[in-house]
Design a protein around this motif. Structure first.
Motif, mmCIF file in Angstrom:
data_model
loop_
_atom_site.group_PDB
_atom_site.id
_atom_site.type_symbol
_atom_site.label_atom_id
_atom_site.label_comp_id
_atom_site.label_asym_id
_atom_site.label_seq_id
_atom_site.Cartn_x
_atom_site.Cartn_y
_atom_site.Cartn_z
ATOM 1 N N ASP A 1 0.844 -1.198 0.000
ATOM 2 C CA ASP A 1 0.000 0.000 0.000
ATOM 3 C C ASP A 1 0.878 1.247 0.000
ATOM 4 O OD1 ASP A 1 -2.723 -1.290 0.394
ATOM 5 O OD2 ASP A 1 -1.647 -2.068 2.142
ATOM 6 N N ARG B 1 -8.677 3.157 11.586
ATOM 7 C CA ARG B 1 -9.520 2.323 10.724
ATOM 8 C C ARG B 1 -9.014 2.397 9.304
ATOM 9 N NH1 ARG B 1 -13.933 5.031 7.947
ATOM 10 N NH2 ARG B 1 -13.726 7.305 8.173
ATOM 11 N N LEU B 2 -9.342 1.368 8.539
ATOM 12 C CA LEU B 2 -9.093 1.353 7.109
ATOM 13 C C LEU B 2 -10.388 1.673 6.377
ATOM 14 C CD1 LEU B 2 -6.841 -1.845 6.839
ATOM 15 C CD2 LEU B 2 -6.100 0.540 6.730
ATOM 16 N N THR C 1 -5.660 7.653 10.783
ATOM 17 C CA THR C 1 -4.757 7.437 11.907
ATOM 18 C C THR C 1 -4.972 8.508 12.968
ATOM 19 O OG1 THR C 1 -2.905 8.869 11.258
ATOM 20 C CG2 THR C 1 -3.051 6.710 10.186
ATOM 21 N N SER D 1 -7.796 -1.518 0.710
ATOM 22 C CA SER D 1 -8.348 -0.283 1.268
ATOM 23 C C SER D 1 -8.127 0.887 0.314
ATOM 24 C CB SER D 1 -7.707 0.019 2.624
ATOM 25 O OG SER D 1 -6.345 0.375 2.459
ATOM 26 N N MET E 1 -6.753 5.229 4.788
ATOM 27 C CA MET E 1 -6.489 4.859 6.173
ATOM 28 C C MET E 1 -6.624 6.103 7.045
ATOM 29 S SD MET E 1 -2.982 3.216 7.761
ATOM 30 C CE MET E 1 -1.967 4.558 7.119
ATOM 31 N N ASN F 1 -4.915 5.830 -0.279
ATOM 32 C CA ASN F 1 -4.100 4.694 -0.713
ATOM 33 C C ASN F 1 -4.103 4.588 -2.232
ATOM 34 O OD1 ASN F 1 -2.539 2.377 -0.659
ATOM 35 N ND2 ASN F 1 -4.241 1.008 -0.206
ATOM 36 N N PHE G 1 0.473 5.168 0.833
ATOM 37 C CA PHE G 1 -0.438 6.143 1.425
ATOM 38 C C PHE G 1 0.104 7.563 1.286
ATOM 39 C CE2 PHE G 1 -1.489 2.226 3.750
ATOM 40 C CZ PHE G 1 -2.875 2.215 3.600
ATOM 41 N N THR H 1 -3.093 3.228 13.391
ATOM 42 C CA THR H 1 -4.277 3.111 12.535
ATOM 43 C C THR H 1 -5.545 3.043 13.369
ATOM 44 O OG1 THR H 1 -2.965 1.913 10.894
ATOM 45 C CG2 THR H 1 -5.366 1.740 10.721
#
Length: 237
Positions: A94, A233-234, A225, A220, A223, A125, A96, A231
């Motif tokens: 991934d 949640r995704l 943070t 995903s 993301m 992402n 980001f 993290t």
């Protein structure tokens, strides 16, 4: 240009009219050259199996942006068709990029005191995934670039820049528009570099390098943070 490796074998003939006859007469064993030319292949397989996380520096400007974020890692296997030796690594899949800051909804927001509410950070992402098949194979032999500290394979697929990177991942500045596979090892990429150089030397001629990427079932789109980069949640939709 390197010369291909020749397979040599012993050959006999049963034709007693031949000068190479190897029956009861005077014929002797002779050496002949096989017409087949052998060029070996190093295979790099990036799997869909998640095996951990790595903390990666963001290098984004802005005092409030997390200095590093958590990135999932996946199993990667390297082998070749001559030694059949197998080495296992971790790799990220991934890429980001920081998108925006959000305020976590809660008591402070309800009271109108948003400046006291915890801050969340949303990262977009931009991964590289097989689009049609469960696995795609790429010949990346000609895209190899090596210096004392880094080994990269950089190529394009349908207008998307893709880079496999082995080196100090926390010194690498991620460039927007490129999807990265960052190889994670305990020696800042040197174990992988040494592995590839060993195989190239053992195989004697410049081998083909084939990259196998197995498609993930879920990928995903982003993301979220906290300020420390952990993290929350995704995002999948």
């Amino acid at each position: 240009m390197p010369f291909p490796e020749l397979n040599l074998s012993l050959g006999l003939t049963d034709n007693d009219g031949s000068i190479f006859y190897a029956g009861s007469g005077e014929g002797k064993v002779v050496v002949r050259t096989d017409s087949a030319l052998k060029k070996h292949t190093i295979s790099i397989t990036i799997s869909e199996q998640q095996v951990g996380i790595v903390n990666l520096k963001t290098h984004f400007e802005g005092a409030d942006i997390p200095a590093e974020i958590e990135i999932p890692t996946y199993q990667m296997i390297v082998t070749d068709d001559k030694t059949n030796e197998k080495e296992i690594y971790k790799v990220t899949r991934d890429t980001f990029f920081y998108k925006k800051q959000t305020t976590k909804k809660g008591l402070w927001s309800f009271l109108g005191l948003k400046f006291l509410a915890p801050k969340n950070f949303l990262f977009e992402n931009i991964p590289f995934e097989p689009l049609k098949e469960d696995m795609e194979i790429f010949d990346i032999s000609k895209y190899r670039k090596l210096n004392q500290e880094e080994l990269t394979y950089t190529f394009q697929k349908e207008g998307q820049n893709v880079q496999i990177y082995s080196g100090d991942i926390n010194r690498l500045k991620i460039e927007k528009g490129t999807s990265y596979f960052l190889i994670v090892d305990e020696k800042k990429g040197q174990r992988f570099i040494g592995d590839i150089l060993y195989r190239e030397k053992f195989l004697k001629i410049t081998p083909n390098v084939k990259l196998h990427i197995i498609k993930r079932k879920e990928v995903s789109k982003g993301m979220e943070t906290n300020k420390e980069g952990s993290t929350n949640r995704l995002v999948y939709i």
